[in-house]
Design a protein around this motif. Structure first.
Motif, PDB file in Angstrom:
ATOM      1  N   ALA A 106      47.013  -1.855  25.104  1.00 50.86           N
ATOM      2  CA  ALA A 106      47.172  -0.780  24.121  1.00 50.86           C
ATOM      3  C   ALA A 106      45.821  -0.201  23.703  1.00 50.86           C
ATOM      4  O   ALA A 106      45.675   1.020  23.538  1.00 50.86           O
ATOM      5  N   PHE A 107      44.809  -1.069  23.507  1.00 52.81           N
ATOM      6  CA  PHE A 107      43.465  -0.574  23.194  1.00 52.81           C
ATOM      7  C   PHE A 107      43.012   0.446  24.233  1.00 52.81           C
ATOM      8  O   PHE A 107      42.486   1.518  23.902  1.00 52.81           O
ATOM      9  N   GLU A 108      43.209   0.114  25.504  1.00 58.98           N
ATOM     10  CA  GLU A 108      42.729   0.988  26.571  1.00 58.98           C
ATOM     11  C   GLU A 108      43.559   2.263  26.664  1.00 58.98           C
ATOM     12  O   GLU A 108      43.033   3.338  26.965  1.00 58.98           O
ATOM     13  N   TRP A 138      31.174  -7.801  12.202  1.00 56.00           N
ATOM     14  CA  TRP A 138      31.055  -8.501  13.483  1.00 56.00           C
ATOM     15  C   TRP A 138      32.329  -8.491  14.325  1.00 56.00           C
ATOM     16  O   TRP A 138      32.217  -8.364  15.560  1.00 56.00           O
ATOM     17  N   PRO A 139      33.563  -8.610  13.789  1.00 52.24           N
ATOM     18  CA  PRO A 139      34.720  -8.577  14.690  1.00 52.24           C
ATOM     19  C   PRO A 139      34.849  -7.248  15.439  1.00 52.24           C
ATOM     20  O   PRO A 139      35.158  -7.225  16.634  1.00 52.24           O
ATOM     21  N   ALA A 140      34.608  -6.139  14.747  1.00 52.36           N
ATOM     22  CA  ALA A 140      34.673  -4.836  15.413  1.00 52.36           C
ATOM     23  C   ALA A 140      33.557  -4.709  16.446  1.00 52.36           C
ATOM     24  O   ALA A 140      33.763  -4.147  17.535  1.00 52.36           O
ATOM     25  N   ALA A 141      32.370  -5.224  16.127  1.00 54.66           N
ATOM     26  CA  ALA A 141      31.268  -5.170  17.090  1.00 54.66           C
ATOM     27  C   ALA A 141      31.589  -6.024  18.319  1.00 54.66           C
ATOM     28  O   ALA A 141      31.287  -5.631  19.455  1.00 54.66           O
ATOM     29  N   ALA A 142      32.221  -7.175  18.108  1.00 55.48           N
ATOM     30  CA  ALA A 142      32.597  -8.035  19.232  1.00 55.48           C
ATOM     31  C   ALA A 142      33.659  -7.369  20.097  1.00 55.48           C
ATOM     32  O   ALA A 142      33.599  -7.417  21.334  1.00 55.48           O
ATOM     33  N   LEU A 164      35.252  -4.148  25.092  1.00 53.29           N
ATOM     34  CA  LEU A 164      35.837  -2.924  25.635  1.00 53.29           C
ATOM     35  C   LEU A 164      34.800  -1.981  26.231  1.00 53.29           C
ATOM     36  O   LEU A 164      35.166  -0.956  26.812  1.00 53.29           O
ATOM     37  N   GLY A 165      33.520  -2.298  26.069  1.00 55.36           N
ATOM     38  CA  GLY A 165      32.482  -1.397  26.543  1.00 55.36           C
ATOM     39  C   GLY A 165      32.406  -0.133  25.718  1.00 55.36           C
ATOM     40  O   GLY A 165      32.082   0.946  26.239  1.00 55.36           O
ATOM     41  N   ALA A 166      32.690  -0.247  24.414  1.00 56.94           N
ATOM     42  CA  ALA A 166      32.712   0.909  23.510  1.00 56.94           C
ATOM     43  C   ALA A 166      31.578   0.809  22.503  1.00 56.94           C
ATOM     44  O   ALA A 166      30.938  -0.239  22.349  1.00 56.94           O
ATOM     45  N   ALA A 189      49.207   8.521  46.602  1.00 64.21           N
ATOM     46  CA  ALA A 189      49.168   9.972  46.724  1.00 64.21           C
ATOM     47  C   ALA A 189      49.749  10.659  45.500  1.00 64.21           C
ATOM     48  O   ALA A 189      49.318  11.737  45.118  1.00 64.21           O
ATOM     49  N   GLU A 190      50.759  10.024  44.865  1.00 59.06           N
ATOM     50  CA  GLU A 190      51.429  10.628  43.717  1.00 59.06           C
ATOM     51  C   GLU A 190      50.678  10.381  42.414  1.00 59.06           C
ATOM     52  O   GLU A 190      50.792  11.147  41.468  1.00 59.06           O
ATOM     53  N   ALA A 191      49.921   9.286  42.326  1.00 57.94           N
ATOM     54  CA  ALA A 191      49.309   8.885  41.068  1.00 57.94           C
ATOM     55  C   ALA A 191      48.180   9.843  40.688  1.00 57.94           C
ATOM     56  O   ALA A 191      47.335  10.181  41.521  1.00 57.94           O
ATOM     57  N   PRO A 192      48.137  10.280  39.404  1.00 59.30           N
ATOM     58  CA  PRO A 192      47.032  11.128  38.960  1.00 59.30           C
ATOM     59  C   PRO A 192      45.735  10.334  38.877  1.00 59.30           C
ATOM     60  O   PRO A 192      45.743   9.106  38.845  1.00 59.30           O
ATOM     61  N   ALA A 193      44.620  11.030  38.849  1.00 54.14           N
ATOM     62  CA  ALA A 193      43.319  10.370  38.766  1.00 54.14           C
ATOM     63  C   ALA A 193      43.211   9.599  37.458  1.00 54.14           C
ATOM     64  O   ALA A 193      43.556  10.116  36.392  1.00 54.14           O
ATOM     65  N   PRO A 194      42.738   8.360  37.501  1.00 51.96           N
ATOM     66  CA  PRO A 194      42.655   7.574  36.264  1.00 51.96           C
ATOM     67  C   PRO A 194      41.585   8.098  35.322  1.00 51.96           C
ATOM     68  O   PRO A 194      40.529   8.572  35.739  1.00 51.96           O
ATOM     69  N   ILE A 195      41.899   8.006  34.036  1.00 55.01           N
ATOM     70  CA  ILE A 195      40.933   8.345  32.992  1.00 55.01           C
ATOM     71  C   ILE A 195      39.986   7.182  32.773  1.00 55.01           C
ATOM     72  O   ILE A 195      38.787   7.358  32.548  1.00 55.01           O
ATOM     73  N   LEU A 196      40.520   5.976  32.827  1.00 56.44           N
ATOM     74  CA  LEU A 196      39.703   4.777  32.756  1.00 56.44           C
ATOM     75  C   LEU A 196      40.421   3.653  33.480  1.00 56.44           C
ATOM     76  O   LEU A 196      41.622   3.732  33.759  1.00 56.44           O
ATOM     77  N   ARG A 197      39.679   2.618  33.795  1.00 54.46           N
ATOM     78  CA  ARG A 197      40.213   1.481  34.552  1.00 54.46           C
ATOM     79  C   ARG A 197      39.864   0.193  33.825  1.00 54.46           C
ATOM     80  O   ARG A 197      38.725   0.004  33.389  1.00 54.46           O
ATOM     81  N   LEU A 198      40.859  -0.691  33.700  1.00 52.22           N
ATOM     82  CA  LEU A 198      40.658  -2.006  33.110  1.00 52.22           C
ATOM     83  C   LEU A 198      40.663  -3.053  34.218  1.00 52.22           C
ATOM     84  O   LEU A 198      41.659  -3.201  34.933  1.00 52.22           O
TER      85      LEU A 198
END
Length: 325
Positions: free
Chosen positions: A238-240, A31-35, A40-42, A185-194
């Motif tokens: 760090a998770f993200e 259950w902790p990993a499932a929670a 995290l939407g994982a 303009a300088e920032a690369p495209a995000p892989i994910l957003r929190l």
């Protein structure tokens, strides 16, 4: 006390405080990993023997202090790895992980925790006591995971500013000022957003049994510790960052080196994107083939830097990770 003289309690602790290791053991329920996966939407690990991604042991083997044993900041007043500093201020600075083999749901896991090093430094926010903890996870008679983390302690009088207009407190080891900014303009495209809001911070605090008030008590965070708002948990960032590395390679990394460089706050997203692996403080992971650097930025400010590597020393059965000097 002047800028040239560290607090006497810091000097005494750095020279003489070496607490005995602490051991904890439990069977890992699903259950902790499932929670955590839900937050995290994982996808959660399989309930029968599923492998935990790197750092997901954060929701297991937690200390469970009583309310009566908590200090003003919410952390326990005392404990096996907590330095004896009255009214100390504590922040999470970063860490390093080696996964020799993943921990799995249903296994009995033994964690041995010890203080690896204690150092005194002076930074932009005053004198710092830097404590590196080493946590070793074993299961089935084998070393599985090594987790080192850097904890930054400050004296109450060195926590500058109060109220919503106070400046950001940098919590990276060494308290360096290399937080960095980048234009859109300088920032690369995000892989994910929190997008962390108060609901997510509350649930992460509850799931990880983290009673530090900066994550859920806005008045305390702003008026006592001088943040402009609530603070996003370092492990959540760090998770993200680790998930962003997985999305690049398709696998979770074997080794991770992450550093918190500025506090992140609810109200604006933190974007995680690949970043150049060069600049001040580069070390072994960042120069290896097959490694990647992830930067997590909020409004252009670098809040976390994550370096990840695959099929390196962890796959070859390397020894302990080493903290930055």
């Amino acid at each position: 006390m002047t800028d040239g003289t560290p607090p006497a309690v810091f000097t005494e602790i750095a020279e003489h405080w070496r607490p005995a290791p602490a051991v904890a053991e439990e069977v890992l329920p699903p259950w902790p990993a499932a929670a955590l996966a839900a937050l995290l939407g994982a996808d959660p690990p399989a309930e029968d023997g599923g492998a935990l991604p790197p750092l997901w042991h954060e929701v297991y083997l937690r200390d469970r202090p009583r309310i009566a044993d908590l200090g003003e900041d919410g952390h326990p007043s005392g404990g096996p790895l907590l330095p004896p500093i009255p009214r100390r201020r504590r922040m999470f600075g970063g860490g390093r992980i080696i996964v020799h083999a993943p921990l799995r749901i249903g296994e009995r896991v033994r964690r041995t925790s010890a203080v690896r090093s204690v150092r005194v430094r002076h930074g932009s926010s005053g004198w710092l006591l830097l404590v590196t903890e080493r946590h070793v996870f074993e299961a089935g008679g084998r070393l599985r995971v090594e987790d080192e983390r850097d904890i930054v302690y400050r004296m109450p009088g060195d926590v500058r500013g109060a109220g919503a207009g106070a400046g950001v407190v940098r919590v990276g080891v060494g308290d360096e000022s290399a937080t960095g900014t980048a234009s859109a303009a300088e920032a690369p495209a995000p892989i994910l957003r929190l997008d962390a809001d108060e609901r997510l911070l509350m649930l992460v605090s509850a799931l990880t049994y983290n009673p530090h008030r900066i994550h859920y008590d806005r008045d305390y965070a702003t008026r006592v510790e001088g943040h402009p708002g609530l603070v996003v948990h370092g492990p959540l960032l760090a998770f993200e960052g680790i998930e962003a590395a997985r999305r690049i390679d398709g696998r979770y990394p074997d080794r991770v080196d992450y550093r918190l460089t500025a506090a992140a706050h609810p109200g604006a997203p933190v974007d995680f994107a690949a970043a150049p692996a060069d600049g001040p403080g580069d070390g072994p992971i960042r120069t290896e083939p097959g490694s990647v650097r992830i930067g997590g930025r909020q409004g252009g400010r670098l809040c976390i830097r994550v370096d990840a590597a695959w099929d390196g020393a962890a796959g070859a059965g390397a020894g302990a990770v080493s903290p930055p000097e």
